[in-house]
Scaffold this motif. Structure first.
Motif, PDB file in Angstrom:
ATOM      1  N   ALA A 165      -9.742  10.748  -2.975  1.00  0.00           N
ATOM      2  CA  ALA A 165      -8.980   9.530  -3.284  1.00  0.00           C
ATOM      3  C   ALA A 165      -8.997   8.626  -2.065  1.00  0.00           C
ATOM      4  N   SER A 166      -8.773   7.340  -2.304  1.00  0.00           N
ATOM      5  CA  SER A 166      -8.683   6.391  -1.190  1.00  0.00           C
ATOM      6  C   SER A 166      -7.774   5.230  -1.562  1.00  0.00           C
ATOM      7  N   VAL A 167      -7.278   4.581  -0.535  1.00  0.00           N
ATOM      8  CA  VAL A 167      -6.474   3.372  -0.686  1.00  0.00           C
ATOM      9  C   VAL A 167      -6.968   2.386   0.363  1.00  0.00           C
ATOM     10  N   GLN A 168      -7.549   1.285  -0.096  1.00  0.00           N
ATOM     11  CA  GLN A 168      -7.966   0.213   0.809  1.00  0.00           C
ATOM     12  C   GLN A 168      -6.756  -0.691   0.990  1.00  0.00           C
ATOM     13  N   GLY A 169      -6.222  -0.735   2.178  1.00  0.00           N
ATOM     14  CA  GLY A 169      -5.007  -1.484   2.428  1.00  0.00           C
ATOM     15  C   GLY A 169      -3.850  -0.527   2.615  1.00  0.00           C
ATOM     16  N   ARG A 170      -2.668  -1.081   2.729  1.00  0.00           N
ATOM     17  CA  ARG A 170      -1.467  -0.289   2.969  1.00  0.00           C
ATOM     18  C   ARG A 170      -1.155   0.591   1.761  1.00  0.00           C
ATOM     19  N   VAL A 171      -0.826   1.843   2.035  1.00  0.00           N
ATOM     20  CA  VAL A 171      -0.349   2.731   0.990  1.00  0.00           C
ATOM     21  C   VAL A 171       0.965   2.130   0.486  1.00  0.00           C
ATOM     22  N   PRO A 172       1.059   1.842  -0.829  1.00  0.00           N
ATOM     23  CA  PRO A 172       2.236   1.129  -1.340  1.00  0.00           C
ATOM     24  C   PRO A 172       3.571   1.821  -1.076  1.00  0.00           C
ATOM     25  N   THR A 173       3.606   3.148  -1.271  1.00  0.00           N
ATOM     26  CA  THR A 173       4.853   3.903  -1.079  1.00  0.00           C
ATOM     27  C   THR A 173       4.519   5.331  -0.676  1.00  0.00           C
ATOM     28  N   THR A 174       5.510   6.013  -0.165  1.00  0.00           N
ATOM     29  CA  THR A 174       5.356   7.440   0.132  1.00  0.00           C
ATOM     30  C   THR A 174       4.987   8.192  -1.141  1.00  0.00           C
ATOM     31  N   THR A 175       5.642   7.853  -2.239  1.00  0.00           N
ATOM     32  CA  THR A 175       5.392   8.524  -3.514  1.00  0.00           C
ATOM     33  C   THR A 175       3.942   8.371  -3.950  1.00  0.00           C
ATOM     34  N   THR A 176       3.364   7.210  -3.738  1.00  0.00           N
ATOM     35  CA  THR A 176       1.954   7.000  -4.100  1.00  0.00           C
ATOM     36  C   THR A 176       1.070   7.999  -3.368  1.00  0.00           C
ATOM     37  N   LEU A 177       1.274   8.122  -2.064  1.00  0.00           N
ATOM     38  CA  LEU A 177       0.467   9.056  -1.285  1.00  0.00           C
ATOM     39  C   LEU A 177       0.744  10.496  -1.698  1.00  0.00           C
ATOM     40  N   LEU A 178       1.997  10.833  -1.888  1.00  0.00           N
ATOM     41  CA  LEU A 178       2.336  12.196  -2.323  1.00  0.00           C
ATOM     42  C   LEU A 178       1.671  12.527  -3.659  1.00  0.00           C
ATOM     43  N   ASP A 179       1.682  11.584  -4.589  1.00  0.00           N
ATOM     44  CA  ASP A 179       1.049  11.814  -5.892  1.00  0.00           C
ATOM     45  C   ASP A 179      -0.451  12.056  -5.748  1.00  0.00           C
ATOM     46  N   LEU A 180      -1.112  11.275  -4.895  1.00  0.00           N
ATOM     47  CA  LEU A 180      -2.557  11.458  -4.683  1.00  0.00           C
ATOM     48  C   LEU A 180      -2.843  12.836  -4.102  1.00  0.00           C
TER      49      LEU A 180
END
Length: 187
Positions: A165-180
Motif C-alpha cells: 500500500a502507499s499514500v502519496q501525500g500526508r496520511v489523512p489520519t492515524t486510522t487510515t494508516l492503521l487500516d492499511l
C-alpha cells in the motif's frame, strides 16, 4: 478608483488564502504534496521485495531486508515540510499502537544536514529510525510507487518486503494508516 478598490482587496484576500491552504503543491519549493489517497496493491500484483540499505541519523546501518517477517511502514519526510509536521503525530501514534507487530522506518530527504533532521526527530519525538538521504537516492528502490518529489509519502511493505500500500501525500489520519497496516497483517 473607489470602484476598483473593493474588487482588488477581495482578489488580494483570495490569493492570500490560496497560499495558506492544504491543497496539493507547494509552488516553487521544489516538491509537491500528493492528495493523501491510499492505494492498495493486491497480493498477486505485488512486485519484488524492496531492497534498501542506508545510514540512519545516528550513523547506524538500516537494511529493510533485516526487517522482513513483519510489515514495514516507510515514511518519506523533510523537516521543513508542513504536511510532514502535521502527519508526524499520526505516525507516532500508529507506531505506538502497532508495537512490535510492525517496523517503521523514515527516509529523510532534502535536509542539508543531519543535525536539521535530528532536530525534527527530537522535536516530534519520532520513535523509529530514519535513513538520511539528502540527495534522495534512498527512494530509488520505490520507483513506480513513490513520486520522487512528493513529500510526504508513506509505503506499507508486506512481511516479504513488497509494496502492499502507499499514500502519496500526508496520511489523512492515524486510522487510515492503521487500516492499511491491519489489512497487511491479516493476509
Amino acid at each position: 478608483m473607489r470602484r476598483l478598490a473593493a474588487p482588488l482587496v477581495a482578489l488580494a484576500c483570495l490569493l492570500a488564502l490560496a497560499g495558506c491552504s492544504s491543497l496539493s503543491g507547494t509552488g516553487d519549493k521544489g516538491y509537491i504534496t500528493g492528495e493523501g489517497v491510499p492505494t492498495e496493491v493486491a497480493i498477486g500484483d505485488r512486485d519484488e521485495p524492496v531492497e534498501l540499505t542506508g545510514t540512519d541519523l545516528e550513523g547506524n546501518e538500516v537494511d529493510l531486508a533485516d526487517l522482513r517477517g513483519t510489515p514495514v511502514v516507510v515514511n518519506l519526510w523533510w523537516s521543513q515540510c508542513p504536511p510532514c509536521r502535521v502527519e508526524q503525530p499520526d505516525l507516532n501514534e500508529a507506531a505506538a499502537e502497532l508495537g512490535d507487530r510492525v517496523s517503521f522506518v523514515g527516509i529523510n530527504i532534502r535536509d542539508s544536514s543531519v543535525e536539521a533532521a535530528r532536530s525534527y526527530v527530537r522535536g516530534f519525538d519520532v520513535p523509529y529510525p530514519s535513513i538520511y538521504s539528502a540527495d534522495g537516492s534512498a527512494i530509488l528502490p520505490f520507483a513506480g510507487t513513490l513520486t520522487p518529489r512528493s513529500i510526504p509519502s508513506t509505503v506499507v511493505l508486506d512481511a516479504d518486503g513488497r509494496v502492499a500500500a502507499s499514500v502519496q501525500g500526508r496520511v489523512p489520519t492515524t486510522t487510515t494508516l492503521l487500516d492499511l497496516v491491519e489489512a497487511v497483517l491479516d493476509e
